[in-house]
Design a protein around this motif. Structure first.
Motif, short mmCIF file in Angstrom:
data_model
loop_
_atom_site.label_atom_id
_atom_site.label_comp_id
_atom_site.label_asym_id
_atom_site.label_seq_id
_atom_site.Cartn_x
_atom_site.Cartn_y
_atom_site.Cartn_z
N ASN A 713 0.86 -1.17 0.00
CA ASN A 713 0.00 0.00 0.00
C ASN A 713 0.90 1.22 0.00
OD1 ASN A 713 -2.59 -1.25 0.09
ND2 ASN A 713 -2.20 -1.76 2.25
N GLU A 714 0.88 1.94 -1.11
CA GLU A 714 1.72 3.13 -1.28
C GLU A 714 3.19 2.79 -1.00
OE1 GLU A 714 -0.10 6.18 1.08
OE2 GLU A 714 -1.79 6.38 -0.30
N ASN A 715 3.78 3.38 0.04
CA ASN A 715 5.21 3.19 0.27
C ASN A 715 5.54 2.03 1.20
OD1 ASN A 715 5.75 5.37 -1.37
ND2 ASN A 715 5.85 6.83 0.34
N GLN A 716 4.52 1.35 1.71
CA GLN A 716 4.78 0.24 2.63
C GLN A 716 4.53 -1.10 1.95
OE1 GLN A 716 3.93 0.02 7.04
NE2 GLN A 716 2.35 -1.39 6.34
N PHE A 717 5.57 -1.92 1.98
CA PHE A 717 5.50 -3.28 1.44
C PHE A 717 5.67 -4.25 2.60
CE2 PHE A 717 8.04 -6.99 0.34
CZ PHE A 717 7.25 -7.60 -0.64
N VAL A 718 4.86 -5.33 2.60
CA VAL A 718 4.97 -6.33 3.66
C VAL A 718 5.06 -7.71 3.02
CG1 VAL A 718 4.02 -7.27 5.79
CG2 VAL A 718 3.57 -4.88 5.18
N TYR A 719 6.08 -8.46 3.42
CA TYR A 719 6.25 -9.85 3.01
C TYR A 719 5.92 -10.73 4.21
CZ TYR A 719 8.81 -14.23 2.28
OH TYR A 719 9.17 -15.55 2.19
N PHE A 720 5.07 -11.75 3.99
CA PHE A 720 4.63 -12.67 5.05
C PHE A 720 5.24 -14.04 4.77
CE2 PHE A 720 1.49 -9.37 4.63
CZ PHE A 720 1.03 -9.10 5.91
N HIS A 721 6.22 -14.43 5.55
CA HIS A 721 6.86 -15.72 5.31
C HIS A 721 5.92 -16.86 5.69
CE1 HIS A 721 10.16 -18.37 4.47
NE2 HIS A 721 9.97 -18.99 5.61
N GLY A 722 5.83 -17.85 4.80
CA GLY A 722 4.91 -18.96 5.02
C GLY A 722 3.46 -18.55 4.91
N ASN A 723 3.22 -17.32 4.43
CA ASN A 723 1.86 -16.75 4.36
C ASN A 723 1.21 -16.72 5.73
OD1 ASN A 723 -0.24 -15.52 2.95
ND2 ASN A 723 -1.29 -17.44 2.53
N LYS A 724 2.06 -16.49 6.77
CA LYS A 724 1.58 -16.41 8.15
C LYS A 724 1.75 -14.99 8.67
CE LYS A 724 1.09 -20.94 8.18
NZ LYS A 724 -0.25 -21.56 8.06
N GLU A 725 0.98 -14.68 9.70
CA GLU A 725 1.07 -13.35 10.30
C GLU A 725 2.33 -13.17 11.13
OE1 GLU A 725 -0.87 -10.70 10.05
OE2 GLU A 725 -2.52 -11.56 8.88
N GLU A 726 2.89 -14.27 11.64
CA GLU A 726 3.95 -14.16 12.65
C GLU A 726 5.28 -13.65 12.10
OE1 GLU A 726 2.56 -17.76 12.31
OE2 GLU A 726 0.88 -16.54 13.05
N HIS A 727 5.63 -14.04 10.88
CA HIS A 727 6.96 -13.74 10.33
C HIS A 727 6.81 -12.80 9.15
CE1 HIS A 727 8.49 -16.98 12.83
NE2 HIS A 727 7.58 -17.78 12.32
N LYS A 728 7.34 -11.58 9.32
CA LYS A 728 7.14 -10.55 8.30
C LYS A 728 8.41 -9.75 8.06
CE LYS A 728 3.48 -8.52 10.31
NZ LYS A 728 2.83 -9.40 11.29
N ILE A 729 8.51 -9.25 6.84
CA ILE A 729 9.48 -8.21 6.51
C ILE A 729 8.69 -7.01 6.03
CG2 ILE A 729 11.41 -7.52 5.04
CD1 ILE A 729 12.14 -10.46 4.72
N LYS A 730 8.84 -5.89 6.72
CA LYS A 730 8.19 -4.65 6.31
C LYS A 730 9.25 -3.72 5.73
CE LYS A 730 4.77 -4.91 10.06
NZ LYS A 730 4.24 -4.23 11.27
N CYS A 759 15.93 2.49 2.09
CA CYS A 759 14.81 1.70 2.58
C CYS A 759 14.88 1.58 4.09
CB CYS A 759 14.83 0.28 2.00
SG CYS A 759 14.56 0.16 0.25
N SER A 760 13.72 1.48 4.71
CA SER A 760 13.64 1.15 6.13
C SER A 760 13.06 -0.26 6.25
CB SER A 760 12.74 2.14 6.87
OG SER A 760 13.28 3.44 6.84
N TYR A 761 13.70 -1.09 7.07
CA TYR A 761 13.27 -2.48 7.25
C TYR A 761 12.81 -2.70 8.68
CZ TYR A 761 15.63 -3.79 2.87
OH TYR A 761 16.02 -3.91 1.57
N GLN A 762 11.78 -3.53 8.82
CA GLN A 762 11.42 -4.08 10.12
C GLN A 762 11.16 -5.57 9.92
OE1 GLN A 762 8.52 -2.15 12.81
NE2 GLN A 762 7.60 -4.18 13.13
N ILE A 763 11.86 -6.39 10.67
CA ILE A 763 11.69 -7.83 10.61
C ILE A 763 10.93 -8.27 11.85
CG2 ILE A 763 12.82 -10.04 10.22
CD1 ILE A 763 13.58 -7.98 8.13
N ASP A 764 9.81 -8.97 11.66
CA ASP A 764 9.00 -9.46 12.76
C ASP A 764 9.10 -10.99 12.84
OD1 ASP A 764 8.24 -6.85 12.92
OD2 ASP A 764 6.12 -7.19 12.42
#
Length: 808
Positions: A713-730, A759-764
């Motif tokens: 959405n606009e400038n924020q991209f989110v990758y969901f590993h395993g298509n799960k909510e728990e593991h993400k790269i923003k 880029c700014s990264y956040q790994i969850d």
């Protein structure tokens, strides 16, 4: 003769021809005596009968139409259009005056019809306009703009008519690939309906209708009526103006409805099956089902309508499915949470005094089919993943909880298994979809669906912030799972002797249905109740051995006979109907069960079904176990579910409310699969091979060898590993994202990012309160995760970045 902008006006013959710039579509209009479109050419071939296309109405059993005008017609031009004025027809009590305006926009022809009634009246019928195609073979069918379809071959008798409350359609010819799309637009205070019929001249007619109020059915709630053209009731019109805009365009059907490049799969059969049988279950607006419009039936105790929408990938179907669930919440649910099991156009199939003649919802006479509770929940949960509308889900929260709680309360002995409303076979009542099998009390099939409903709904509650409710439903589901998997001697459903799950237990403790009932055993595996590898092997190997030995193209409902007292006489002798015949409706459970166990077997039955489509169109209720020929007058759209499972469980199309998801189960024969998928207005190009999955949009590209989900959405991209909510790269970035995931486990994450700016990264989802080495193109620094396992950092490189996080 005057030719301008693709419009040719011949004053001598009083005719007008209009041709699209690409020459694929042209009209010939004749206004000598009245006004009628005499020819509609697709690539030079006329598709109309001699009656062409005209407008009209019926008043007091007399028909009036534009083919004969009571006054002279005039023609005028503007810079980009031609206007036909003075079309008048009717009688002293009621007449209309019309003007038709035509212009070309792009490759489309726009036709505006402006009608003025000179009086108030009650009309029997109206055509606004009526299209008279040469015969039923001109088009295979038409895809409606509510996600449904009309199938020409089922208008087999004179005046067989299907009426539906929508106006737009795309007619197609599956041999030539030619298609005609007719889109409609009218005033906001008007309503559009359409009907499709075979005329007395054996024409295929398509009649559009514009009215002040929604049209009502003339015959009960029937959308289809054999040998009756007048499916809609008479209606009142008011003195004044009514307008309709039609947009006509040629469509390359093969291109527009392409399923992409599908190695190892018959893509043509997939396309045609989904556009016919798959769509046929749409009866009308707000009535999306599986039995379909010929028999005017919808079973609410079927949990796969949203899944069909996932595979169809048509936003019109998705929209209609959402409103269908809204209507069922409002009209088919009792105050105590009970979901009525069926909709039908006429009474006669109901438990006494349960049929509502205004809404059509009722309880089936065969028994209280309790899987309508689970069907509503499963469809609503999966529909939310398609529409992504939290407000819509919120509007179903109370009703969803009521439906689940109604069934939860039926665990009277507290053993974790939910009880039906019939106690034993002596009652001769059903409790689920197999409606003339006397399954009751503790029913394994309904309880397996209940497990799926509980786990899906728990996630919905969590999205809505109701974590306490979510945890409660998961706890109930876990108790059910434990009880379900106990042996029959311990009160569960597992038969140690037969190595299968039995179907049901009567209140007296007697067990029934150890004749290898496939939907019961498939559901236990597909919905995750059975995760015991030994049991899975015993069940699936046993079913495959039995199916192969009989050379069946698809799975029967059961392999051995029920006992005579366990079923209605209509199920006897074996194999017959629900006692041993082949019902592909439940194929998706088999595909889902085998996909994780042996993909080759899953694909074999998918391909078998596609081969069957070429033989008979898969437009049957079921197939004979002995002859493998189609049987039954009632076509079931659910017969397409093995193909919807191809998308869900093989290609791994797993949309979520906040992302597009991929969870493939590919094999080598499918390598190189490429197709497009659209979700909530975003287009995705998918490339799939074993261990190599790629998702591409205009703003990002992702490659991974594991399942994943993504959203931007606009400038924020989110990758969901395993298509799960728990593991993400923003990633926060204005540039296009190009991401390749190489590894993600408990201790290490590595990926490659091709960036054109900072880029700014956040790994969850990392280990909480832990130390990590962060490496960016070989440069290392130390970072700590917070107590949620999240970590943040920035990069400024404009080149490819190899990034890894390794726990110290």
């Amino acid at each position: 003769m005057n030719i301008e902008n693709g419009i040719k006006h011949d004053l001598n013959t009083k005719s007008i021809s209009i041709t699209s710039p690409d020459k694929n579509l042209s009209l010939l209009i004749d206004y000598k005596k009245g006004c009628v479109i005499k020819m509609l050419n697709i690539k030079g071939t006329n598709k109309l009968s001699k009656n062409g296309v005209n407008t009209g109405f019926n008043f007091k059993n007399k028909e009036f139409n534009s083919s004969s005008s009571s006054k002279d017609i005039s023609v005028s031009k503007t810079a980009n259009s031609i206007i036909i004025n003075g079309i008048k027809f009717g009688e002293a009590q009621i007449s209309v005056t019309e003007s038709w305006t035509f212009k070309i926009e792009g490759q489309s022809i726009i036709w505006d019809i402006n009608r003025t009634f000179d009086n108030d009246a009650v009309l029997e019928d109206t055509s606004f306009p009526q299209w008279n195609f040469a015969d039923l073979n001109v088009w295979k069918g038409g895809i409606l703009d509510n996600g449904g379809m009309v199938w020409s071959k089922y208008l087999k008798d004179i005046n067989d008519t299907y009426g539906v409350h929508t106006g737009g359609v795309t007619f197609w010819n599956a041999e030539s690939g030619d298609a005609l799309r007719i889109s409609t637009e009218t005033q906001s205070n008007k309503f559009i309906a359409s009907k499709f019929s075979q005329s007395k001249n054996q024409e295929f007619t398509y009649t559009q209708m514009v009215t002040d109020l929604p049209l009502e059915q003339r015959y009960d709630l029937s959308r289809f009526k054999a040998r009756h053209f007048d499916v809609f009731s008479a209606f009142r019109v008011k003195k004044g103006k009514t307008n309709l805009r039609l947009k006509l365009q040629y469509v390359d059907y093969f291109k527009e409805y392409s399923r992409g490049i599908l190695p190892g799969i018959d893509g043509v059969a997939v396309r045609e099956l989904l556009n016919t049988t798959g769509r046929y279950g749409v009866v009308d607006n707000n009535i999306v089902g599986a039995n379909g419009w010929l028999t005017n039936w919808k079973c609410l105790h079927e949990p796969f309508f949203a899944q069909i929408g996932m595979a169809l990938n048509d936003p019109n179907y998705t929209k209609n499915m959402s409103s269908t669930l809204d209507q069922e919440r409002d009209l088919a649910m009792l105050e105590n949470g009970r979901v009525l099991s069926r909709w039908h156009d006429i009474p006669g199939d109901e438990i006494k005094d349960t049929y509502n003649s205004k809404t059509g919802y009722y309880e089936a006479k065969w028994g209280y089919t309790v899987d309508s509770q689970t069907g509503y929940i499963i469809n609503t949960s999966e529909q939310f993943d398609l529409n992504g509308d939290i407000g819509w889900l919120k509007s179903h929260q109370k009703s969803g909880e009521s439906a689940l709680n109604w069934l939860i309360k039926r665990d009277s002995d507290g053993n974790g298994i939910f009880e039906m409303m019939n106690n034993n076979i002596a009652e001769k009542k059903a409790s689920d979809w197999l409606d003339i099998v006397w399954a009751g009390y503790e029913n394994a099939f309904v309880n397996a669906q209940m497990y799926e409903a509980l786990t899906l709904w728990a996630n919905c509650e969590r999205v809505l912030g109701a974590t306490e409710q979510s945890d409660y439903y998961l706890k109930v589901a876990e108790k059910l799972k434990n009880a379900f998997n106990k042996s029959t001697k311990e009160g569960g459903f597992w038969s140690e002797e037969k190595k299968q799950y039995i179907y049901w237990r009567d209140k007296d403790g007697s067990t029934h249905g150890d004749n290898l009932v496939t939907p019961v055993n498939f559901a236990a595996i597909a919905f995750g109740l059975c995760d015991d590898k030994a049991r899975i092997t015993q069940i699936l190997d046993g079913i495959e051995q039995r199916t192969s030995s009989e050379k069946l193209f698809h799975w029967p409902l059961c392999f051995d006979s029920f006992k005579r007292e366990e079923v209605s006489p209509g199920n006897w002798p074996f194999p017959k109907y629900e006692n041993g015949d082949i019902f592909p409706t439940w194929g998706y459970l088999g595909i889902r069960a085998y996909a994780a166990y042996d993909k080759n077997i899953a694909l074999k039955y998918i391909n078998n079904l596609l081969e069957q489509y070429h033989k008979d169109g898969l437009s049957s209720q079921r197939y004979s176990r002995t002859t493998q020929l189609g049987l039954g007058d009632d076509i079931l759209a659910g017969i397409s579910t093995s193909i919807t499972a191809l998308y869900r469980d093989i290609y791994g199309i797993r949309p979520k409310w906040n992302r597009m998801g991929l969870e493939p189960n590919m094999n080598n024969k499918l390598n190189g699969t490429i197709f497009n998928y659209s979700l909530r207005g975003k287009d995705y190009k998918l490339k799939l091979s074993v261990g190599d999955y790629q998702m591409q949009t205009k703003t990002f590209v992702i490659k991974s060898n594991e399942s994943f989900g993504a959203n931007r959405n606009e400038n924020q991209f989110v990758y969901f590993h395993g298509n799960k909510e728990e593991h993400k790269i923003k990633i926060i970035s204005k540039a296009k994202i190009n991401l390749e995931i190489k590894k993600w486990d408990k201790k290490e994450l590595s990926f490659k990012a091709n960036n054109s700016g900072p880029c700014s990264y956040q790994i969850d989802g990392l280990i909480s309160n832990a130390n990590y080495n962060l490496s960016i193109n070989g440069k290392i620094k130390y970072l700590n995760t917070d107590n949620l396992g999240n970590i943040s950092f920035r990069t400024s490189s404009k080149t490819t970045e190899n990034i890894s996080l390794i726990k110290i």
